[in-house]
Design a protein around this motif. Structure first.
Motif, PDB file in Angstrom:
ATOM      1  N   ASP A   1      -6.925  -2.874  -3.679  1.00 46.90           N
ATOM      2  CA  ASP A   1      -6.103  -3.657  -2.763  1.00 46.90           C
ATOM      3  C   ASP A   1      -6.705  -5.058  -2.630  1.00 46.90           C
ATOM      4  OD1 ASP A   1      -4.047  -4.132  -1.077  1.00 46.90           O
ATOM      5  OD2 ASP A   1      -4.774  -2.884   0.574  1.00 46.90           O
ATOM      6  N   GLU A   2      -5.860  -6.034  -2.353  1.00 42.99           N
ATOM      7  CA  GLU A   2      -6.277  -7.434  -2.202  1.00 42.99           C
ATOM      8  C   GLU A   2      -7.081  -7.886  -3.418  1.00 42.99           C
ATOM      9  OE1 GLU A   2      -4.754  -8.650   0.085  1.00 42.99           O
ATOM     10  OE2 GLU A   2      -4.563  -7.199   1.700  1.00 42.99           O
TER      11      GLU A   2
ATOM     12  N   GLU B   1       0.830  -1.204   0.000  1.00 42.56           N
ATOM     13  CA  GLU B   1       0.000   0.000   0.000  1.00 42.56           C
ATOM     14  C   GLU B   1       0.869   1.261   0.000  1.00 42.56           C
ATOM     15  OE1 GLU B   1      -3.345  -0.184   2.528  1.00 42.56           O
ATOM     16  OE2 GLU B   1      -3.917   1.895   2.141  1.00 42.56           O
TER      17      GLU B   1
HETATM   18 MG   LIG Z   1      -2.153  -3.879   2.074  1.00 48.35          MG
END
Ligand SMILES: [Mg+2]
Ligand SMILES: Nc1ncnc2c1ncn2[C@@H]1O[C@H](COP(=O)(O)OP(=O)(O)OP(=O)(O)O)[C@@H](O)[C@H]1O
Length: 454
Positions: free
Chosen positions: A243-244, A179
């Motif tokens: 994200d993910e 991130e």
């Molecule tokens: Mg992350």
């Protein structure tokens, strides 16, 4: 390879009474000498930015009423100063402090011209070595700390991909800094003033993902009392961080693919399509090749997302950065401790290097934070880090323990003072020259940051 800045044979000679013999000695040794007689002229010279040796004749330029102005000259980062003064001048506390804090060396007059030229040559060489990179904020990318080759390669990749609009896919184990990397790419990109919108694709149930991503119109479904803008539209002009992405439910993958292909969205219950301009960055710890093979992830979507790929190195592959990150965390959270902590005990350092760090940087931060609070001694031990089983049985000599403590004290002082050697040396009660010598002997001298264009 570590690099040094090019050494110039250039010296600024700050005096109100230039010695002709000394000038001749410099010129004989092919030095380019600039004689200046005022603080203003020194500043003008320093603002040119190039590196130079400096010779300050305290006997002729030091006036107690002008000490502050002289100090600003001596603090110029691109000049490696040597002071020359009669012994009696150094009896006075102010010149003594100026010499100790800002000069690489000093020469007591009378002295042979050759010796003065040699000393300035040494100072000029020292300044060309630069600051230690581990503590130089130019080596950090945004908030990312790192000095190992793998992190330098990552920083270079961040800079390269930031200038394009192509989708970036970041792969890496949990807690490696995916991130942070995404945020650094956005911060370096031309979109930096527009929003950076992150969405955790694994945390949103498939039936809600559509409305979360694309928004809805009033009355689109029961409970939709007013229009809501989705995350994609909120990121318009900026960056959308998926994200993910490896955990995105299969049934949601088709609508995301459609959006990527068309760059338009329709809000639920809306009848028109809206153009959006977003830069896509996605990240996951999931092995995508395996997910595609198992039929959990669409290959066509993956190829759309992974135009540029960045691999985040695991912490166990970052060598001395492990210690650096531990010190950085100690520095950041040290006020949580009930007593002043000096650093890490040698057994803690050894254990940190032996441990595998499955949770990577996040785990290291958590362990150090806990140790800061729980530690009952002045240094954080392997036991405080809950890594006792990773301590080697090899006994540690007192000399080795001293060396480790010395290196840590220096690293911490430089961290605290953002790499400013004068301030760090003052805190450590040593001269700047001694600090440079210690940095060299501990192998802590790093060159410039690597060429971003490589
Ligand atoms: Mg992350
Ligand atoms: N190089 C670094 N320097 C300083 N802090 C870092 C670095 N890398 C990661 N961190 C810190 O470690 C923590 C985890 O980072 P981040 O959330 O970016 O990792 P992640 O790869 O997205 O993790 P996950 O897979 O669990 O989502 C954060 O607190 C972040 O600030």
């Amino acid at each position: 390879m570590q690099k040094t800045k090019a050494i110039t044979r250039r010296v600024i000679y700050f005096t109100r009474d230039p010695a002709p013999g000394l000038l001749a000695s410099f010129r004989e040794r092919e030095w380019d000498v600039e004689v200046v007689g005022s603080v203003r002229e020194v500043r003008q010279f320093a603002q040119g930015g190039s590196l130079a040796g400096g010779l300050v004749d305290l006997s002729s330029v030091f006036e107690p009423g002008e000490a502050a102005a002289l100090e600003t000259c001596l603090a110029m980062p691109n000049i490696g100063w040597v002071a020359m003064a009669a012994a009696t001048h150094l009896d006075d506390a102010i010149p003594r402090r100026l010499v100790r804090d800002y000069c690489f060396d000093y020469v007591t007059l009378p002295a042979a011209n050759e010796r003065i030229v040699d000393t300035v040559g040494h100072a000029c060489g020292m300044i060309s070595l630069g600051e230690p990179a581990c503590l130089d904020t130019s080596t950090a990318e945004g908030q990312m700390i790192g000095t190992c080759d793998a992190m330098y390669a990552l920083f270079r990749a961040v800079r390269k991909v930031a200038t394009t609009n192509a989708p970036v896919f970041i792969s890496g184990e949990s807690g490696t800094g995916k991130e942070l990397t995404a945020a650094a790419i956005h911060a370096r990109s031309p979109r930096r003033d527009a929003p950076f919108v992150a969405i955790n694709c694994g945390a949103i149930p498939a039936q809600l993902l559509q409305s979360e991503l694309f928004g809805y119109e009033r009355g689109a479904f029961t409970g939709a009392n007013q229009r809501r803008v989705g995350r994609v539209e909120a990121a318009n002009g900026g960056t959308l961080f998926l994200d993910e992405i490896g955990d995105l439910p299969f049934e949601s993958q088709a609508s995301l693919l459609r959006f990527l292909q068309e760059s338009t969205i329709s809000r639920l219950g809306g009848d028109g399509s809206i153009d959006v301009d977003v830069r896509i960055i996605s990240a996951t710890h999931v092995d995508m090749e395996a997910a595609i093979e198992d039929g959990r992830f669409r290959a066509d979507l993956y190829h759309r997302l992974c135009v540029l790929r960045i691999d985040e190195p695991p912490l166990r592959a970052r060598g001395k950065d492990i210690e650096l990150l531990a010190l950085y965390t100690l520095e950041r959270y040290r006020t949580d401790a009930s007593r002043r902590l000096y650093g890490f005990a040698p057994d803690a350092i050894a254990a940190m290097h032996r441990y595998d760090w499955p949770g990577n940087v996040r785990e290291l931060i958590n362990r150090v934070r806990r140790a800061i609070v729980m530690s009952e001694t002045r240094t954080i031990t392997a036991e405080d880090l809950e890594l006792s089983s990773y301590v080697t049985a090899v006994p540690i000599t007192l000399a080795r323990a001293r060396e480790t403590a010395e290196r840590q004290a220096i690293e911490l002082a430089l961290l605290r003072h953002r790499g400013r050697p004068g301030d760090a040396a003052r805190e450590l009660s040593i001269s700047r020259t001694t600090l440079y010598r210690l940095l060299t002997s501990h192998g802590m001298r790093y060159g410039d940051e690597p060429d971003a264009a490589e």
